[in-house]
Design an enzyme around this catalytic site. Structure first.
Site, PDB file in Angstrom:
ATOM      1  N   HIS A  89      14.333 -23.691   0.248  1.00  0.00           N
ATOM      2  CA  HIS A  89      14.440 -24.034  -1.113  1.00  0.00           C
ATOM      3  C   HIS A  89      13.764 -23.495  -2.210  1.00  0.00           C
ATOM      4  O   HIS A  89      12.817 -22.616  -2.128  1.00  0.00           O
ATOM      5  CB  HIS A  89      14.158 -25.594  -1.335  1.00  0.00           C
ATOM      6  CG  HIS A  89      12.481 -25.746  -1.086  1.00  0.00           C
ATOM      7  ND1 HIS A  89      12.121 -25.696   0.485  1.00  0.00           N
ATOM      8  CD2 HIS A  89      11.654 -25.867  -1.523  1.00  0.00           C
ATOM      9  CE1 HIS A  89      10.843 -25.779   0.448  1.00  0.00           C
ATOM     10  NE2 HIS A  89      10.371 -25.963  -1.022  1.00  0.00           N
ATOM     11  N   THR A 137      11.857 -24.788  -5.325  1.00  0.00           N
ATOM     12  CA  THR A 137      11.023 -25.906  -6.109  1.00  0.00           C
ATOM     13  C   THR A 137      11.084 -25.756  -7.462  1.00  0.00           C
ATOM     14  O   THR A 137      10.694 -24.778  -8.117  1.00  0.00           O
ATOM     15  CB  THR A 137       9.601 -26.080  -5.720  1.00  0.00           C
ATOM     16  OG1 THR A 137       9.548 -26.070  -4.081  1.00  0.00           O
ATOM     17  CG2 THR A 137       8.936 -27.218  -6.157  1.00  0.00           C
ATOM     18  N   HIS A 165      11.072 -19.146  -7.034  1.00  0.00           N
ATOM     19  CA  HIS A 165      10.940 -18.517  -5.802  1.00  0.00           C
ATOM     20  C   HIS A 165      11.603 -19.323  -4.489  1.00  0.00           C
ATOM     21  O   HIS A 165      11.728 -20.560  -4.862  1.00  0.00           O
ATOM     22  CB  HIS A 165       9.545 -17.886  -5.407  1.00  0.00           C
ATOM     23  CG  HIS A 165       8.820 -19.029  -5.180  1.00  0.00           C
ATOM     24  ND1 HIS A 165       8.072 -19.950  -5.945  1.00  0.00           N
ATOM     25  CD2 HIS A 165       8.276 -19.595  -4.171  1.00  0.00           C
ATOM     26  CE1 HIS A 165       7.379 -20.865  -5.568  1.00  0.00           C
ATOM     27  NE2 HIS A 165       7.486 -20.716  -4.364  1.00  0.00           N
ATOM     28  N   THR A 216      10.229 -19.939  -0.797  1.00  0.00           N
ATOM     29  CA  THR A 216       9.283 -19.396   0.110  1.00  0.00           C
ATOM     30  C   THR A 216       9.976 -19.096   1.533  1.00  0.00           C
ATOM     31  O   THR A 216      10.593 -20.143   2.076  1.00  0.00           O
ATOM     32  CB  THR A 216       8.005 -20.596   0.386  1.00  0.00           C
ATOM     33  OG1 THR A 216       7.488 -20.963  -0.566  1.00  0.00           O
ATOM     34  CG2 THR A 216       7.256 -20.257   1.563  1.00  0.00           C
TER      35      THR A 216
END
Ligand code: A2P
Length: 403
Positions: free
Chosen positions: A229, A231, A309, A311
């Site tokens: 995902h 965030t 971004h 992760t």
């Protein structure tokens, strides 16, 4: 849908997963657990049935009413969920239904936590939907509408638990399953190739390794988020200052449950994290918190959205939030005119130039952006849920677009 039902849910108030074509296509590529939430008689069942119909070849609707579970202030006294949970588990396990819909009041936190755990176990992203009917919190009207014949008193007791918005651990874009599989596979390929580069092998001390030691990057990045995902806002279930205001923003409300395509421009590795840099569109920036960059780099003026971004993996003991901080370190170096040293090119699932910055910071600038489909929603489960990076290799190739 009956004409009465259409009147109760005019098109403008329908969630994007019912009316937006791109969202519908994205949901079809995802694994989504949709929880209808609200007081008895508020219009959940109508909405649930409409969603079931929209995705009829791949959906499964389970309703607490079927199991005669009466809404009560504490779910434990409201009925026995064991049979419903068995059906739910079968549904998650069988993999036939990719859109699992659960119609219940969902007012009890303990019950919700159990459901969020189940969603995590089976890697389903969660969407919580509440009907937008004008009487949804009007106990006097609900008294005549609910088929459980709950009294005004009983409804008034239930109301406080449902009038407050359920805030997640964080909001963000959750990758559609197919695209998630592709990105995981891509990141494995990238880490294998990077680890084999001569230039990389020469710079091992930054990772805490001796020069001639062998470093397996897939092992080094021990864990990966359960569902990939990007965030937007970390809320800690409402404990973070400003999270309620964020959730109330018109743009955030409009985005909830909507499908978005994210554009990945680079893959970044540091000794602590591996992540994908996301370039947000103007539309996506509408849901990006104004202070997202300042929150972690208060003294710098970094471009809005530059922390965006995904992760992909973190070293043992490193928290996922570090990936965004590491990405901003790259951005800061680039802003100061230090673009890193070009040490070669990668070809494989992804192609692009590899640049070395400093202190073990590596960036693959993709020659073609990777596009991944995602749904904007919240993560409501426990913190720290991850999967082993190495173990998550299985996947579908060539099913998400490389521009
Ligand atoms: P990210 O988006 O970089 O992956 P955890 O499970 O580790 O508690 O965190 C859950 C998610 O919330 C992670 O994906 C993480 O980062 C993000 N996150 C955790 N803490 C913060 C924070 N303080 N600010 C922004 N995002 C956070």
């Amino acid at each position: 849908m009956s004409s009465q039902a259409s009147k109760d849910h005019p098109d403008g108030q329908k969630p994007p997963l019912l009316v937006d074509d791109h969202t519908v296509a994205t949901i079809r590529d995802s694994k989504i657990f949709i929880l209808l939430r609200g007081l008895p008689g508020s219009g959940k069942t109508t909405l649930a049935r409409e969603i079931e119909q929209k995705y009829k070849d791949t959906s499964r609707l389970i309703s607490a009413d079927q199991y005669e579970i009466k809404p009560a202030v504490r779910s434990s006294s409201g009925g026995d969920y064991s049979k419903l949970d068995d059906e739910l588990t079968t549904c998650f396990e069988k993999r036939e239904a990719r859109v699992v819909i659960l119609d219940d009041t969902h007012h009890d936190r303990e019950r919700l936590d159990k459901l969020f755990d189940m969603a995590n176990t089976y890697h389903f992203a969660v969407v919580v939907l509440e009907p937008k009917t004008p009487w949804r919190l009007d106990c006097a009207q609900l008294k005549d509408r609910n088929h459980w014949k709950l009294s005004l008193e009983e409804l008034k007791n239930l109301r406080p638990t449902l009038e407050k918005e359920l805030l997640p651990l964080y909001f963000g874009w959750f990758l559609a399953k197919r695209d998630e599989d592709f990105l995981r596979k891509t990141s494995h390929d990238f880490l294998e190739q990077l680890g084999n580069l001569k230039a990389f092998k020469k710079r091992l001390p930054a990772f805490g390794y001796e020069d001639k030691q062998k470093l397996d990057l897939l092992k080094h990045f021990a864990k990966s988020p359960n569902i990939l995902h990007c965030t937007t806002k970390f809320c800690d279930y409402g404990k973070v200052l400003g999270s309620e205001e964020y959730a109330q923003q018109e743009a955030v409300k409009k985005a909830y449950s909507k499908g978005y395509t994210l554009h990945i421009t680079a893959l970044c590795v540091t000794p602590k994290t591996v992540g994908a840099q996301v370039e947000l569109t103007v539309d996506q920036l509408l849901t990006w918190p104004l202070d997202a960059e300042k929150e972690v780099m208060p003294r710098d003026n970094l471009p809005r959205g530059s922390r965006a971004h995904i992760t992909l993996g973190t070293a043992a003991e490193v928290q996922d939030v570090q990936t965004g901080i590491d990405l901003l370190e790259f951005v800061k170096l680039q802003q100061s005119g230090r673009d890193g040293e070009n040490v070669g090119e990668l070809t494989g699932l992804v192609t692009g130039k590899v640049n070395y910055y400093e202190n073990g910071m590596w960036m693959l600038n993709l020659s073609r952006k990777i596009e991944v489909k995602s749904i904007f929603s919240g993560y409501y489960g426990k913190p720290g849920v991850s999967v082993p990076l190495r173990g998550s290799k299985k996947g579908i190739l060539n099913q998400c677009q490389i521009m």
